[in-house]
Design a protein around this motif. Structure first.
Motif, PDB file in Angstrom:
ATOM      1  N   VAL A 224       0.860  -1.195   0.000  1.00  0.00           N
ATOM      2  CA  VAL A 224       0.000   0.000   0.000  1.00  0.00           C
ATOM      3  C   VAL A 224       0.893   1.242   0.000  1.00  0.00           C
ATOM      4  O   VAL A 224       0.669   2.196  -0.727  1.00  0.00           O
ATOM      5  N   THR A 236      -3.969   8.314   7.261  1.00  0.00           N
ATOM      6  CA  THR A 236      -4.474   8.000   5.916  1.00  0.00           C
ATOM      7  C   THR A 236      -3.954   6.648   5.436  1.00  0.00           C
ATOM      8  O   THR A 236      -4.722   5.828   4.921  1.00  0.00           O
ATOM      9  N   THR A 237      -2.661   6.383   5.609  1.00  0.00           N
ATOM     10  CA  THR A 237      -2.108   5.120   5.094  1.00  0.00           C
ATOM     11  C   THR A 237      -2.623   3.922   5.897  1.00  0.00           C
ATOM     12  O   THR A 237      -2.944   2.882   5.330  1.00  0.00           O
ATOM     13  N   GLU A 240      -6.211   3.191   4.939  1.00  0.00           N
ATOM     14  CA  GLU A 240      -6.287   2.497   3.646  1.00  0.00           C
ATOM     15  C   GLU A 240      -5.866   1.031   3.795  1.00  0.00           C
ATOM     16  O   GLU A 240      -6.517   0.118   3.286  1.00  0.00           O
ATOM     17  N   CYS A 241      -4.785   0.823   4.537  1.00  0.00           N
ATOM     18  CA  CYS A 241      -4.244  -0.532   4.667  1.00  0.00           C
ATOM     19  C   CYS A 241      -5.242  -1.464   5.361  1.00  0.00           C
ATOM     20  O   CYS A 241      -5.443  -2.598   4.922  1.00  0.00           O
ATOM     21  N   ALA A 243      -8.462  -0.854   5.757  1.00  0.00           N
ATOM     22  CA  ALA A 243      -9.819  -0.616   5.254  1.00  0.00           C
ATOM     23  C   ALA A 243     -10.781  -0.317   6.411  1.00  0.00           C
ATOM     24  O   ALA A 243     -11.888  -0.862   6.497  1.00  0.00           O
TER      25      ALA A 243
END
Ligand SMILES: Nc1ncnc2c1ncn2[C@@H]1O[C@H](COP(=O)(O)OP(=O)(O)OP(=O)(O)O)[C@@H](O)[C@H]1O
Length: 266
Positions: A224, A236-237, A240-241, A243
């Motif tokens: 990611v 944010t990361t 995303e990772c 979910a």
């Protein structure tokens, strides 16, 4: 050593027609301490297994300590890699000091054809002391707690003075004090061995030592994000990772993660 400690390029791992890792590239240099993060099934253990010279990729290239997997004796290469695996198999009541000495040969038991030097015995004691185990010399493996085993395995992995240390969820199952001692011990080791490179797998941001310098976030076998923690470990990361909405904070060098809106009345 000259060049990166780990160089992974375009790696896929395919098992049973399924991609467990897809197009992974990674470079780890001496002195860098990576976190390998991601949800269940993301491929973390699969990648660590390969970096520990226990398996080969389906496609792509992997160089560990300057040796290309597929062209070297994997067993020999493994003796230069410190690997902390919480599933370490040992059914014998070895004293803690002897368990650490087995790290020199990376074998379950002491090698009785070998003489262990005074310097090696002293090194085992020094490593146990760094990991807060100095006063527990009488302990035996079969009756040790999970936290005591975890710390012993880190000391064991460092006996052979590896340039690369792989830590697979070293804090799993530890109580609060044991985890904090383990993380402080890892920080101390990293500061004492300047050229050591390490990769630590965890699900929990709270389990990252303050000395963590880089991170690779995996999801469904893909990267990611990766790089220095200032860029790779953000709300944010991580959101995303995993979910899942996550608020990440860093206080006194340590990370903590919560879901927004789930904080208590304070
Ligand atoms: N030999 C295999 N054959 C087929 N699938 C496999 C094999 N080994 C692992 N897998 C699958 O590959 C995926 C990645 O597994 P891996 O253990 O690397 O994930 P992980 O990120 O370490 O997960 P966890 O956080 O749950 O430990 C999982 O879906 C797992 O079921």
């Amino acid at each position: 050593m000259i060049g990166p400690v780990v160089a992974v390029s375009g790696v896929d791992v395919v098992r049973g027609g399924r991609f467990l890792l897809r197009d992974i590239s990674l470079e780890v240099s001496a002195g860098e301490h990576w976190a390998l993060l991601g949800p269940n099934g993301a491929g973390k253990s699969t990648l660590l297994h390969i970096l520990g010279a226990f398996g080969h990729p389906t496609h792509g290239t992997v160089d560990v300590l300057g040796a290309r997997l597929g062209r070297v004796d994997m067993r020999e290469l493994r003796t230069h890699i410190g690997h902390v695996d919480p599933r370490h198999r040992l059914d014998l009541p070895l004293p803690v000091h002897d368990v650490v000495l087995t790290g020199l040969t990376n074998t379950p038991e002491l090698d009785h054809r070998r003489t262990y030097t005074r310097a090696e015995h002293e090194r085992a004691d020094d490593l146990l002391a760094i990991l807060g185990m100095a006063d527990r010399r009488e302990l035996r493996w079969t009756t040790m707690s999970q936290g005591e085993r975890g710390r012993t395995l880190v000391a064991r992995a460092l006996m052979a003075q590896p340039s690369l240390l792989l830590l697979d969820e070293p804090a799993t199952g530890l109580d609060l004090a044991a985890r904090e001692q383990l993380l402080a011990g890892i920080d101390q080791l990293r500061s004492q061995v300047a050229d050591l490179a390490s990769i630590l797998v965890t699900h929990h941001l709270e389990d990252l030592p303050t000395s963590t310098s880089h991170a690779l976030l995996l999801r469904d076998g893909r990267s990611v994000v990766q790089g220095p923690v200032a860029d790779s470990l953000t709300s944010t990361t991580i959101t995303e990772c995993f979910a899942h909405p996550v608020e990440l904070r860093r206080t006194d060098g340590r990370w903590s993660a919560t879901s927004p809106g789930q904080r208590g009345p304070n």
